[in-house]
Design a protein around this motif. Structure first.
Motif: not given
Ligand code: DSN
Length: 491
Positions: A309-322, A65-72
């Motif tokens: 953002p939800h997909v980036m959250a899943a990317k973080l999970v997968a990167l940690q798994e890797a 649900d969150k808009y987050a244009e830009g970068h961290p």
């Protein structure tokens, strides 16, 4: 602890399924249908895998649900603290996993990651110098005439990538893709005799054409690439070296591809998907040298819509798994499995494109080996419960729709736990099913069809049975009990 996590993920998965079953039954049924289908077939599509339930759950929540244009920590919207935290952890994880100077996690797919890379190079190497020559500071400060003169020159820049039939990707300059419309796109192939990458031929073409970007990477090439040589070629001709490692990112992360076969130290920009060998959620990422950090971070607004953002959250999970040690074991097994499958097929006389495999995939020439088109082979194998995809072979006369080849990959079945023994059996199953398949006549022309074929019911049933027996010992998401999955029909 891992066990607890898995159980929590499973409970959450079932609760979500149950909730969806009440609120939107077609979606719950689709998820359940896919689970059943994937459980009951041998998935050998080289670009597919099975992500963990934890990865899947990280995607299914209110972060969407969150808009987050830009970068961290540099956003165009307020209230992005939680997305900042997730995205920046993801960026750091990607940098650490791959040893990259910078990472950008926002691309929604590999094709989008390639667009970000292309546009970053265009801006950095072409637009910014042009703006400086005009004595201006930014693109928004230009007059309409100045802007128009730059815009007209954009399409004159050259890219040089591997052609689609030789194993390259659509987005590397194919005429049916935007890449060939944004750029003057040129391609290199493989040596017609060995079907291997010919570095000398690439160098000669690159020196003649002087492309802005030299693209290296593939969707259907099974041999190693020496990225140090590609770097040298790019350096000599003044090109930016871009590597699309979508297919083999997991082999880089899993330390199978090392030294000159690891693109990260050599390439200026590396793009990837996150869902293939990397085993994460469907999406993309870009890694780059510091020089490109600022411009890559502007992927949105350059070419991307707002980040997910939800997909980036899943990317973080997968990167940690890797980063876990068992991931490296898995990645090495993926390659061992592909090699075993390849040897076993070759031993039966099957023609393997480029002679062998050093990675997670192989392309077999089903026209030369069985007299079939790729489409016919794909169809009969699907009926038997084996999912592969048809693929062109180099210089393919059957074109991209019918093709003469089938691409086979081992990431998914390796995730299911299969090893060399099962690969030898799978080679036998595939060989027997294709050997027993005959080309049918085209009902309209009476000539040999490229689409239709005939395989006896007996062969199909026998093969389905063998596939079923093989799958029995390798349950998919075994934590999810089928009885609990039943979705209540609500009228
Ligand atoms: N569709 C992917 C593959 O199957 O290789 C590439 O984008």
């Amino acid at each position: 602890n891992d066990r607890d996590l898995e159980q929590t993920s499973t409970i959450a998965f079932l609760a979500a399924l149950d909730h969806l079953g009440e609120k939107c039954p077609p979606v719950a049924q689709g998820i359940l249908g896919e689970l059943k289908k994937q459980r009951n077939s041998l998935k050998l599509i080289a670009s597919e895998n099975y992500s963990s339930l934890t990865t899947q759950l990280a995607m299914a929540n209110l972060l969407t649900d969150k808009y987050a244009e830009g970068h961290p920590f540099h956003r165009f919207y307020a209230g992005c603290e939680n997305v900042d935290s997730i995205e920046s952890l993801g960026v750091e994880a990607a940098k650490k996993l791959f040893g990259a100077e910078h990472a950008y996690l926002q691309p929604h797919s590999g094709a989008d990651a390639n667009l970000v890379a292309f546009w970053s190079v265009l801006v950095k190497r072409f637009e910014i110098p042009e703006i400086e020559k005009m004595g201006q500071k930014s693109v928004t400060a230009l007059s309409d005439e100045q802007y128009e003169s730059i815009r007209k020159k954009f399409g004159q820049q050259k890219i040089l990538g591997m052609s689609l039939d030789c194993g390259g990707h659509l987005t590397h300059g194919s005429r049916v893709n935007l890449s060939s419309k944004m750029f003057h796109a040129l391609s290199y192939g493989v040596d017609p005799k060995t079907l291997l990458i010919d570095y000398k031929a690439i160098e000669a073409l690159a020196m003649k054409e002087k492309p802005l970007i030299l693209i290296v990477g593939y969707s259907a090439y099974s041999r190693l690439i020496d990225f140090s040589i590609m770097k040298e070629i790019a350096h000599k001709c003044g090109a930016v070296l871009m590597v699309d490692m979508a297919h083999f990112a997991g082999l880089v992360a899993g330390k199978v591809f090392k030294g000159n076969n690891n693109p990260i130290p050599f390439a200026d920009i590396v793009t990837s998907t996150t869902h293939k060998t990397l085993r994460g959620p469907r999406g993309g990422l870009v890694l780059c040298k510091k020089e490109f950090e600022e411009v890559v971070n502007k992927g949105c607004p350059h070419v991307l819509g707002g980040p997910l953002p939800h997909v980036m959250a899943a990317k973080l999970v997968a990167l940690q798994e890797a980063m876990q040690p068992d991931y490296q074991t898995w990645a090495h097994q993926v390659v061992e499995n592909a090699k075993t499958l390849c040897h076993a097929l070759k031993a039966k006389g099957v023609e393997v494109v480029s002679g062998a495999t050093d990675n997670h995939l192989l392309v077999i020439d089903v026209k030369k080996s069985f007299g079939l088109s790729g489409r016919q082979a794909e169809k009969v194998l699907a009926e038997c419960g084996i999912t592969v995809n048809r693929n062109m072979v180099p210089f393919d006369k059957n074109g991209a729709w019918y093709t003469s080849g089938v691409r086979i990959g081992t990431p998914a079945l390796t995730t299911r736990g299969m090893t060399e023994k099962e690969m030898a059996k799978i080679a036998e199953i595939i060989y027997n099913a294709l050997k027993e398949t005959k080309v049918a006549d085209d009902p309209k022309t009476g000539e040999k069809s490229l689409a239709n074929s005939v395989t006896s019911e007996q062969v199909i049933h026998k093969t389905q049975k063998e596939v079923g027996e093989l799958l029995q010992s390798f349950p998919l998401y075994p934590e999810i009990c089928i009885d609990q999955e039943m979705v209540k029909e609500r009228r």
